[in-house]
Scaffold this motif. Structure first.
Motif, PDB file in Angstrom:
ATOM      1  N   SER A  24       0.640  -1.008   0.136  1.00  0.00           N
ATOM      2  CA  SER A  24       0.042  -0.080  -0.118  1.00  0.00           C
ATOM      3  C   SER A  24       1.021   1.411   0.131  1.00  0.00           C
ATOM      4  O   SER A  24       0.643   2.223  -0.728  1.00  0.00           O
ATOM      5  CB  SER A  24      -0.860  -0.011   1.276  1.00  0.00           C
ATOM      6  N   ILE A  25       2.087   1.378   0.558  1.00  0.00           N
ATOM      7  CA  ILE A  25       2.908   2.444   0.700  1.00  0.00           C
ATOM      8  C   ILE A  25       3.553   2.552  -0.740  1.00  0.00           C
ATOM      9  O   ILE A  25       3.717   3.807  -1.093  1.00  0.00           O
ATOM     10  CB  ILE A  25       3.965   2.169   1.793  1.00  0.00           C
ATOM     11  N   LEU A  27       2.506   1.532  -3.340  1.00  0.00           N
ATOM     12  CA  LEU A  27       1.230   2.101  -4.376  1.00  0.00           C
ATOM     13  C   LEU A  27       1.032   3.225  -4.144  1.00  0.00           C
ATOM     14  O   LEU A  27       0.721   4.377  -5.259  1.00  0.00           O
ATOM     15  CB  LEU A  27      -0.089   1.140  -4.271  1.00  0.00           C
ATOM     16  N   SER A  28       0.881   4.102  -3.107  1.00  0.00           N
ATOM     17  CA  SER A  28       0.397   5.328  -2.721  1.00  0.00           C
ATOM     18  C   SER A  28       1.626   6.497  -3.243  1.00  0.00           C
ATOM     19  O   SER A  28       1.495   7.449  -3.868  1.00  0.00           O
ATOM     20  CB  SER A  28       0.207   5.650  -1.254  1.00  0.00           C
ATOM     21  N   VAL A  29       3.055   5.872  -3.148  1.00  0.00           N
ATOM     22  CA  VAL A  29       4.112   6.634  -3.464  1.00  0.00           C
ATOM     23  C   VAL A  29       3.914   6.836  -5.080  1.00  0.00           C
ATOM     24  O   VAL A  29       4.286   7.918  -5.745  1.00  0.00           O
ATOM     25  CB  VAL A  29       5.427   6.223  -2.989  1.00  0.00           C
ATOM     26  N   LEU A  31       1.358   6.338  -7.199  1.00  0.00           N
ATOM     27  CA  LEU A  31       0.525   7.282  -7.848  1.00  0.00           C
ATOM     28  C   LEU A  31       0.643   8.548  -7.417  1.00  0.00           C
ATOM     29  O   LEU A  31       0.168   9.385  -8.157  1.00  0.00           O
ATOM     30  CB  LEU A  31      -0.910   6.724  -6.883  1.00  0.00           C
ATOM     31  N   THR A  32       1.396   8.851  -6.399  1.00  0.00           N
ATOM     32  CA  THR A  32       1.709  10.425  -6.086  1.00  0.00           C
ATOM     33  C   THR A  32       2.555  10.827  -7.085  1.00  0.00           C
ATOM     34  O   THR A  32       2.213  11.939  -7.802  1.00  0.00           O
ATOM     35  CB  THR A  32       2.057  10.497  -4.710  1.00  0.00           C
TER      36      THR A  32
END
Length: 40
Positions: A24-25, A27-29, A31-32
């Protein structure tokens, strides 16, 4: 979850929990960074 004959357990104890947090970390990085490149 089963794929063919292999059993995939995402929440299989501490390793699975840490794996999901890491995914999840990442993926979030990712996507950002992608959104920053698109909206630049």
């Amino acid at each position: 979850m089963r794929i063919g004959n292999t059993e995939i357990r995402f929440f299989g104890g501490p390793a699975g929990c840490l794996g999901m947090i890491a995914v999840s970390i990442l993926l979030s990085v990712g996507l950002t960074i992608l959104l920053n490149l698109i909206l630049r």
